[in-house]
Design an enzyme around this catalytic site. Structure first.
Site, PDB file in Angstrom:
ATOM      1  N   GLY A  78       0.874  -1.181   0.000  1.00  8.53           N
ATOM      2  CA  GLY A  78       0.000   0.000   0.000  1.00  8.53           C
ATOM      3  C   GLY A  78       0.905   1.222   0.000  1.00  8.53           C
ATOM      4  N   GLY A 105      -0.108   4.318  -0.527  1.00  4.95           N
ATOM      5  CA  GLY A 105      -0.943   5.516  -0.413  1.00  4.95           C
ATOM      6  C   GLY A 105      -0.393   6.436   0.660  1.00  4.95           C
ATOM      7  N   GLY A 159       1.244   4.426   3.737  1.00  5.18           N
ATOM      8  CA  GLY A 159       2.381   3.604   3.298  1.00  5.18           C
ATOM      9  C   GLY A 159       3.560   4.475   2.890  1.00  5.18           C
ATOM     10  CG  ASP A 189      -0.757   1.153  -4.298  1.00  2.72           C
ATOM     11  OD1 ASP A 189      -0.862   1.641  -3.160  1.00  2.72           O
ATOM     12  OD2 ASP A 189      -1.735   1.059  -5.089  1.00  2.72           O
ATOM     13  NE  ARG A 209      -4.520  10.813  15.907  1.00  3.40           N
ATOM     14  CZ  ARG A 209      -5.014   9.903  15.069  1.00  3.40           C
ATOM     15  NH1 ARG A 209      -5.748   8.904  15.532  1.00  3.40           N
ATOM     16  NH2 ARG A 209      -4.805  10.007  13.779  1.00  3.40           N
ATOM     17  CG  HIS A 245      -7.006   2.074  16.211  1.00  5.69           C
ATOM     18  ND1 HIS A 245      -6.623   3.192  16.906  1.00  5.69           N
ATOM     19  CD2 HIS A 245      -6.884   2.398  14.896  1.00  5.69           C
ATOM     20  CE1 HIS A 245      -6.298   4.135  16.044  1.00  5.69           C
ATOM     21  NE2 HIS A 245      -6.450   3.689  14.826  1.00  5.69           N
TER      22      HIS A 245
END
Ligand code: APR
Length: 308
Positions: free
Chosen positions: A9, A11, A14, A33, A151, A175
């Site tokens: 991946g 994108g 990735g 990909d 976060r 998650h």
């Protein structure tokens, strides 16, 4: 010989994982990909950044799984990201098929690899990879907790006006919106969060952490977060390749720890060259235990929807 990491991946997550890993220069990288030219183009672009950094790693990309042969670590990010209003669980059916193929295609070429999964719904996809590859569970784990924890640490550091280095946050559980930010074990320079922040501020931070991914999805409109997820994966890859015995929140396979069996779930775990070396059990309050149970029930419900 340099280690090799393949990322399936190419994108947003990735490619960003590759970016962070390239800066660390701890492994040669391969991006795969399904979209013709995408992984190849991004790999070439990233490779051409290396002379500026003075890094000698090799970065390759393509559609063919042969490129991944002999990888030490496989990172799976292939799949669809969330759209505004979608939960991570909404992605289950579509991403299960993509992740299954990515796992089986890479296993053929890298039977010794450690697998790190990022595709959502995370805990369910990590379970799927373990099942379809038949690998020992310690060799397969998922990234979620480092992201959720960083976060939370961001929000705490901002609220208190202290260095992020002083803030240590731990978010456990699945998650999803039921994740469990720990407020007594999380601390600022050793002082528990629930002794520093007033209750309402703490609750607001817990809530914002739970919805942290969704906040970014609604801002971006297209796609979901990738800088912080990417560095979180890079940190895990580094812990494995450098055999660091790093304790971090990880989606790991549970066999009775925290009273949970046969599911992947966010818990503190020690990471080294063999993958998850052990799961650490934190002392939790009764309400945290209850919250973990609720979160586990929702992960288990989704695992039950998988077909192998
Ligand atoms: N094989 C290889 N790559 C694939 C396949 C497949 N069968 N199917 C899809 N892909 C690729 C897409 O072409 C795309 O380039 O996966 C990539 C996903 O990238 P993005 O759409 O940018 O999504 P990203 O933000 O990276 O998120 C991917 O990670 O964090 C999670 O929720 C997120 O599940 C999502 C996943």
């Amino acid at each position: 010989m340099r280690a090799k990491v393949s990322i399936i991946g190419a994108g947003n997550t990735g490619a960003t994982t590759a970016h962070w890993l390239a800066e660390l220069a701890i492994a040669d990288l391969v991006l795969i990909d399904i979209v013709e030219g995408l992984a190849q183009g991004k790999a070439l672009d990233l490779q051409q950044a290396m002379p500026v950094l003075g890094r000698d790693i090799k970065i390759r990309g393509g559609t063919e799984y042969e490129l991944t042969a002999g990888s030490d670590v496989i990172v799976i990010t292939a799949g669809l990201p969330r759209k505004p209003g979608m939960s991570r669980d909404d992605l289950l059916a579509a991403n299960a098929e993509i992740v299954r193929q990515a796992a089986l295609n890479t296993l053929r070429y890298s039977p010794e690899a450690i697998y790190i999964v990022l595709t959502n719904p995370l805990d369910v996809m990590t379970y799927l990879v373990m099942k379809v590859t038949g690998l020992a569970p310690h060799r397969v784990f998922g990234q979620a907790g480092i992201l959720d924890s960083t976060r939370m640490a961001t929000f705490v550091a901002e609220e208190l006006g202290v260095s992020v280095e002083n803030v240590h946050c731990y978010v456990l559980g699945g998650h999803g919106d039921e994740m469990v930010p720990l407020t007594a074990i999380s601390n600022v320079a050793g002082v528990p969060l629930n002794q520093i922040l007033p209750q309402e501020k703490l609750e607001a931070i817990v809530e914002r952490t739970r919805k942290g991914g969704g906040e970014i999805v609604s801002l971006l409109k297209v796609g979901s977060a990738y800088y912080a997820p990417g560095i979180a994966v890079a940190k895990m890859v580094e812990a494995v390749l450098r055999d660091r015995h790093l304790i971090a929140p990880v989606s790991a396979y549970l066999r009775g720890e925290y009273g949970l069996h046969d599911l992947y779930f966010g818990v503190p775990a020690q990471l080294g060259r063999s993958g998850v070396e052990k799961v650490i059990e934190y002392p939790l309050t009764e309400s945290e235990k209850e919250a973990l149970k609720r979160s586990a029930a929702s992960v288990a419900e989704n695992i039950a929807k998988l077909k192998f």
